[in-house]
Design an enzyme around this catalytic site. Structure first.
Site, PDB file in Angstrom:
ATOM      1  N   LYS A 170      29.913  16.149 -31.309  1.00 31.86           N
ATOM      2  CA  LYS A 170      28.566  16.703 -31.373  1.00 31.86           C
ATOM      3  C   LYS A 170      28.218  17.093 -32.935  1.00 31.86           C
ATOM      4  O   LYS A 170      26.879  17.370 -33.056  1.00 31.86           O
ATOM      5  CB  LYS A 170      28.292  18.025 -30.743  1.00 31.86           C
ATOM      6  CG  LYS A 170      28.141  17.573 -29.180  1.00 31.86           C
ATOM      7  CD  LYS A 170      28.183  18.841 -28.298  1.00 31.86           C
ATOM      8  CE  LYS A 170      29.103  18.607 -27.051  1.00 31.86           C
ATOM      9  NZ  LYS A 170      27.915  18.128 -26.097  1.00 31.86           N
TER      10      LYS A 170
HETATM   11  C1  LIG Z   1      28.293  18.872 -24.927  1.00 34.03           C
HETATM   12  C2  LIG Z   1      28.487  18.390 -23.743  1.00 34.03           C
HETATM   13  C3  LIG Z   1      28.854  19.326 -22.601  1.00 34.03           C
HETATM   14  C4  LIG Z   1      29.012  20.682 -23.037  1.00 34.03           C
HETATM   15  O1  LIG Z   1      30.193  21.101 -23.956  1.00 34.03           O
HETATM   16  P1  LIG Z   1      30.614  22.578 -24.452  1.00 34.03           P
HETATM   17  O2  LIG Z   1      31.787  22.274 -24.845  1.00 34.03           O
HETATM   18  O3  LIG Z   1      30.555  23.280 -23.200  1.00 34.03           O
HETATM   19  O4  LIG Z   1      29.679  23.002 -25.418  1.00 34.03           O
HETATM   20  C5  LIG Z   1      29.012  18.900 -21.464  1.00 34.03           C
HETATM   21  N1  LIG Z   1      28.919  17.763 -21.050  1.00 34.03           N
HETATM   22  C6  LIG Z   1      28.674  16.818 -22.066  1.00 34.03           C
HETATM   23  C7  LIG Z   1      28.668  15.069 -21.526  1.00 34.03           C
HETATM   24  C8  LIG Z   1      28.446  17.387 -23.408  1.00 34.03           C
HETATM   25  O5  LIG Z   1      28.026  16.103 -24.167  1.00 34.03           O
END
Ligand SMILES: *Cc1c(COP(=O)(O)O)cnc(C)c1O
Length: 199
Positions: A107
């Protein structure tokens, strides 16, 4: 390019509006209303472009002239400043490594780009922006690192107590300055529902 809400295709907004607002009032998600094809020559010669150049051309093709070319280029080159190497695993398999950014989560790409887009669209606004994030680790870490020390923007992260890895909890809670982390006695979903109360 305009963006529509997935809950109401007639509800169209500008990129600046979508970036600063995050979610439409109707709780849908913003989607681009059109996708221009990437230039044929670019696809044909993609091997000759650097990762940053590819990122720039893809972003430019997607968002069209909403942001002047020079500004968009600066935003992309600052956001995408770490590599994504393709590593050969065996004869047939390759692995694209997306963990070379500051928080080690894929991310980082989106969060760094988003942070710079937001401060670009917010630069003539004297009101402070507050970003609320619910996370079980990845989003919060990347958003915290991406927005750290961005003028005019504050980040508040809600995370579920005991359900985030030790390293990621440190990423959320140790930066300080414009980054605040709140530990919630509850699950990720409860953190998420609290973000809509605050909104
Ligand atoms: C970012 C993301 C999440 C949430 O991730 P966290 O670790 O809770 O911030 C859930 N599913 C997908 C596909 C993601 O890209």
């Amino acid at each position: 390019m305009k963006l529509y809400s997935t809950k109401n295709k007639k509800n169209k907004v500008s990129l600046a509006h979508a970036v600063l607002k995050g979610l439409p009032e109707d709780n849908g998600l913003y989607m681009p209303d059109s996708f221009q094809p990437l230039p044929h020559n670019f696809i044909k010669n993609i091997k000759d472009y650097s990762f940053q150049e590819i990122s720039h051309i893809v972003a430019k093709t997607l968002i069209q002239s909403t942001i002047p070319e020079k500004d968009l280029k600066d935003i992309i080159y600052e956001s995408i400043n770490f590599p994504a190497p393709l590593i050969q695993f065996d004869q047939e398999k390759y692995i694209l490594e997306l963990f070379h950014g500051p928080s080690l989560a894929f991310k980082d790409f989106g969060a760094r780009f988003m942070a710079r887009l937001m401060s670009y669209f917010n630069k003539n606004n004297d009101k402070e922006l507050v970003i609320l994030v619910a996370t079980s680790g990845d989003t919060g870490g990347a958003v915290a690192a991406g927005f750290y020390n961005t003028p005019g923007i504050k980040v508040v992260i809600l995370y579920p107590s005991g359900k985030v890895s030790h390293l990621q909890e440190q990423q959320l809670t140790t930066l300080g300055n414009n980054i605040t982390a709140l530990e919630v006695q509850g699950t990720f979903d409860e953190c998420h529902s609290k973000t809509s109360i605050f909104r």
